[in-house]
Scaffold this motif. Structure first.
Motif, PDB file in Angstrom:
ATOM      1  N   ARG A 160      67.545   1.405  42.381  1.00  0.00           N
ATOM      2  CA  ARG A 160      66.742   2.370  43.142  1.00  0.00           C
ATOM      3  C   ARG A 160      66.457   3.657  42.382  1.00  0.00           C
ATOM      4  O   ARG A 160      65.372   4.249  42.533  1.00  0.00           O
ATOM      5  CB  ARG A 160      67.439   2.706  44.486  1.00  0.00           C
ATOM      6  CG  ARG A 160      66.485   3.431  45.458  1.00  0.00           C
ATOM      7  CD  ARG A 160      65.323   2.524  45.827  1.00  0.00           C
ATOM      8  NE  ARG A 160      64.246   3.177  46.557  1.00  0.00           N
ATOM      9  CZ  ARG A 160      63.183   3.741  45.993  1.00  0.00           C
ATOM     10  NH1 ARG A 160      63.081   3.771  44.667  1.00  0.00           N
ATOM     11  NH2 ARG A 160      62.238   4.278  46.726  1.00  0.00           N
ATOM     12  N   GLN A 165      58.323   3.735  43.836  1.00  0.00           N
ATOM     13  CA  GLN A 165      58.256   3.296  45.221  1.00  0.00           C
ATOM     14  C   GLN A 165      58.158   1.771  45.280  1.00  0.00           C
ATOM     15  O   GLN A 165      57.764   1.129  44.313  1.00  0.00           O
ATOM     16  CB  GLN A 165      57.063   3.929  45.933  1.00  0.00           C
ATOM     17  CG  GLN A 165      57.118   5.447  45.973  1.00  0.00           C
ATOM     18  CD  GLN A 165      56.122   6.023  46.941  1.00  0.00           C
ATOM     19  OE1 GLN A 165      56.421   6.253  48.100  1.00  0.00           O
ATOM     20  NE2 GLN A 165      54.907   6.263  46.460  1.00  0.00           N
ATOM     21  N   TYR A 181      66.409  -1.501  54.398  1.00  0.00           N
ATOM     22  CA  TYR A 181      65.270  -1.180  53.534  1.00  0.00           C
ATOM     23  C   TYR A 181      64.815   0.262  53.738  1.00  0.00           C
ATOM     24  O   TYR A 181      64.486   0.966  52.771  1.00  0.00           O
ATOM     25  CB  TYR A 181      64.110  -2.142  53.811  1.00  0.00           C
ATOM     26  CG  TYR A 181      64.317  -3.549  53.282  1.00  0.00           C
ATOM     27  CD1 TYR A 181      65.121  -3.789  52.174  1.00  0.00           C
ATOM     28  CD2 TYR A 181      63.682  -4.636  53.887  1.00  0.00           C
ATOM     29  CE1 TYR A 181      65.303  -5.076  51.693  1.00  0.00           C
ATOM     30  CE2 TYR A 181      63.858  -5.924  53.407  1.00  0.00           C
ATOM     31  CZ  TYR A 181      64.667  -6.136  52.320  1.00  0.00           C
ATOM     32  OH  TYR A 181      64.846  -7.411  51.831  1.00  0.00           O
ATOM     33  N   LEU A 182      64.792   0.703  54.979  1.00  0.00           N
ATOM     34  CA  LEU A 182      64.403   2.088  55.244  1.00  0.00           C
ATOM     35  C   LEU A 182      65.417   3.057  54.647  1.00  0.00           C
ATOM     36  O   LEU A 182      65.044   4.125  54.141  1.00  0.00           O
ATOM     37  CB  LEU A 182      64.249   2.314  56.748  1.00  0.00           C
ATOM     38  CG  LEU A 182      63.094   1.561  57.420  1.00  0.00           C
ATOM     39  CD1 LEU A 182      63.100   1.801  58.926  1.00  0.00           C
ATOM     40  CD2 LEU A 182      61.746   1.942  56.822  1.00  0.00           C
ATOM     41  N   ASP A 183      66.692   2.694  54.678  1.00  0.00           N
ATOM     42  CA  ASP A 183      67.724   3.543  54.075  1.00  0.00           C
ATOM     43  C   ASP A 183      67.523   3.656  52.563  1.00  0.00           C
ATOM     44  O   ASP A 183      67.938   4.652  51.953  1.00  0.00           O
ATOM     45  CB  ASP A 183      69.123   2.986  54.364  1.00  0.00           C
ATOM     46  CG  ASP A 183      69.570   3.235  55.794  1.00  0.00           C
ATOM     47  OD1 ASP A 183      68.933   4.067  56.488  1.00  0.00           O
ATOM     48  OD2 ASP A 183      70.543   2.593  56.237  1.00  0.00           O
ATOM     49  N   ASP A 185      64.659   3.933  51.276  1.00  0.00           N
ATOM     50  CA  ASP A 185      63.386   4.640  51.134  1.00  0.00           C
ATOM     51  C   ASP A 185      62.264   3.696  50.692  1.00  0.00           C
ATOM     52  O   ASP A 185      61.407   4.053  49.892  1.00  0.00           O
ATOM     53  CB  ASP A 185      63.521   5.796  50.140  1.00  0.00           C
ATOM     54  CG  ASP A 185      62.363   6.780  50.235  1.00  0.00           C
ATOM     55  OD1 ASP A 185      61.783   6.909  51.330  1.00  0.00           O
ATOM     56  OD2 ASP A 185      62.032   7.410  49.204  1.00  0.00           O
ATOM     57  N   HIS A 187      58.971   1.077  51.633  1.00  0.00           N
ATOM     58  CA  HIS A 187      57.865   0.943  52.563  1.00  0.00           C
ATOM     59  C   HIS A 187      57.854  -0.474  53.138  1.00  0.00           C
ATOM     60  O   HIS A 187      58.423  -1.397  52.561  1.00  0.00           O
ATOM     61  CB  HIS A 187      56.539   1.230  51.868  1.00  0.00           C
ATOM     62  CG  HIS A 187      56.333   2.684  51.549  1.00  0.00           C
ATOM     63  ND1 HIS A 187      57.110   3.375  50.653  1.00  0.00           N
ATOM     64  CD2 HIS A 187      55.411   3.578  52.011  1.00  0.00           C
ATOM     65  CE1 HIS A 187      56.688   4.630  50.577  1.00  0.00           C
ATOM     66  NE2 HIS A 187      55.667   4.776  51.389  1.00  0.00           N
ATOM     67  N   ASP A 213      54.952   7.172  57.842  1.00  0.00           N
ATOM     68  CA  ASP A 213      54.687   7.343  56.416  1.00  0.00           C
ATOM     69  C   ASP A 213      55.335   6.263  55.558  1.00  0.00           C
ATOM     70  O   ASP A 213      55.320   6.348  54.336  1.00  0.00           O
ATOM     71  CB  ASP A 213      55.128   8.725  55.938  1.00  0.00           C
ATOM     72  CG  ASP A 213      56.624   8.968  56.090  1.00  0.00           C
ATOM     73  OD1 ASP A 213      57.328   8.102  56.670  1.00  0.00           O
ATOM     74  OD2 ASP A 213      57.100  10.027  55.621  1.00  0.00           O
ATOM     75  N   ARG A 214      55.893   5.234  56.207  1.00  0.00           N
ATOM     76  CA  ARG A 214      56.444   4.084  55.476  1.00  0.00           C
ATOM     77  C   ARG A 214      55.723   2.783  55.829  1.00  0.00           C
ATOM     78  O   ARG A 214      56.023   1.745  55.251  1.00  0.00           O
ATOM     79  CB  ARG A 214      57.919   3.900  55.820  1.00  0.00           C
ATOM     80  CG  ARG A 214      58.790   5.094  55.598  1.00  0.00           C
ATOM     81  CD  ARG A 214      59.298   5.209  54.183  1.00  0.00           C
ATOM     82  NE  ARG A 214      60.408   6.151  54.190  1.00  0.00           N
ATOM     83  CZ  ARG A 214      61.671   5.820  54.375  1.00  0.00           C
ATOM     84  NH1 ARG A 214      62.006   4.559  54.551  1.00  0.00           N
ATOM     85  NH2 ARG A 214      62.609   6.738  54.391  1.00  0.00           N
ATOM     86  N   THR A 268      49.080   6.410  54.181  1.00  0.00           N
ATOM     87  CA  THR A 268      50.302   5.950  53.517  1.00  0.00           C
ATOM     88  C   THR A 268      49.970   5.046  52.339  1.00  0.00           C
ATOM     89  O   THR A 268      50.548   5.182  51.249  1.00  0.00           O
ATOM     90  CB  THR A 268      51.202   5.211  54.523  1.00  0.00           C
ATOM     91  OG1 THR A 268      51.574   6.116  55.565  1.00  0.00           O
ATOM     92  CG2 THR A 268      52.455   4.686  53.849  1.00  0.00           C
TER      93      THR A 268
END
Length: 281
Positions: A160, A165, A181-183, A185, A187, A213-214, A268
């Motif tokens: 990471r 991104q 996945y959100l943790d 960061d 999309h 925004d993801r 986004t």
């Protein structure tokens, strides 16, 4: 389909310009009528499309299309189904290809432990090589994951800090996997899977958890034709002009207007892929 129009019941224009982040326009089913497909997309207010490159040949074709048509951009990578073909020569070819201005992401790459067309070890080897290319080039990642959420999280966690991104395209996983996945960061890309009464139910409960925004939207055409369309498509081929129907379904389950969702997913996607050719309504 040989005519230039969709069935009347399917002619639906999005209230704001959309970006389809996953369109397999190099698929053979589009060979004879691609210009008509793109015309229908514009009529539906799908103004920008990311053409998916799943191997070297299709990535080069995607680049060519992006050079021929305004609003098209390309990704370039090796799908996990073909991971067994990855070698040093292929890696060098992709490294050269990433110099093309119209390539906006590394991928489609990732892990597919559902079909296992390539061995898991080959998939991981090819995926990590492409993570390395993304780290070198600074390009974002367009990632495929099926039934491999735990291993995907482990690999992405270790990489990471090296990559920019990444989007998990065509997300269909569990709540636990989504939150992980959100943790990280990452999309999330959503498709017509959410329109499928047989298998999309759990996504309807999860879409509110994805920050605006993801979240991005995609058709993954010609695959994943939405099952809730009010009319049938000849040949059952999915295409970008149907993206507004997917947006309508997602907006319903998120409890927001279609216009707001269209505007946020487009903003986004433009930021994620660094798109500069701003779409017009």
């Amino acid at each position: 389909m040989s005519d230039d129009t969709l069935p009347e019941a399917l002619q639906f224009r999005a209230p704001a310009p959309l970006v389809d982040i996953g369109a397999n326009l190099t698929h053979a089913s589009f060979f004879e009528d691609l210009e008509a497909v793109l015309h229908r997309a514009r009529d539906a207010n799908v103004s920008q499309l990311i053409v998916t490159g799943t191997d070297l040949e299709h990535a080069r074709q995607a680049v060519t299309l992006s050079q021929q048509y305004v609003g098209l951009h390309a990704t370039a990578g090796v799908h996990p189904h073909d991971a067994s073909r990855w070698n040093a020569e292929l890696e060098r070819a992709f490294h050269t290809l990433y110099r093309e201005a119209n390539i906006v992401a590394v991928g489609e790459c990732g892990l597919d432990f559902n079909r296992n067309f390539s061995s898991r070890s080959d998939q991981e080897r090819a995926f990590e090589a492409q993570l390395g290319l993304a780290a070198q080039t600074g390009l974002p990642l367009f990632i495929h994951e099926r039934d491999a959420g735990s291993r995907m999280r482990e690999i992405l966690t270790s990489w990471r800090d090296e990559i920019s991104q990444a989007v998990i395209h065509c997300f269909t996983g569990s709540r636990e996997t989504l939150y992980a996945y959100l943790d990280l960061d990452l999309h999330i890309g959503l498709t017509g899977w959410i329109c499928d009464e047989r298998r999309g139910h759990h996504l309807r409960e999860l879409v509110k958890a994805i920050p605006a925004d993801r979240l991005m939207v995609e058709t993954d055409c010609p695959y994943l034709l939405p099952r809730n369309l009010p009319a049938k498509m000849k040949g059952r081929r999915h295409e970008p002009a149907l993206l507004p129907w997917i947006v309508r379904e997602i907006a319903h389950w998120r409890g927001e207007s279609e216009q707001r969702l269209a505007q946020s997913t487009t903003a986004t996607a433009q930021a994620f892929f660094r798109l500069t050719d701003t779409p017009e309504e």
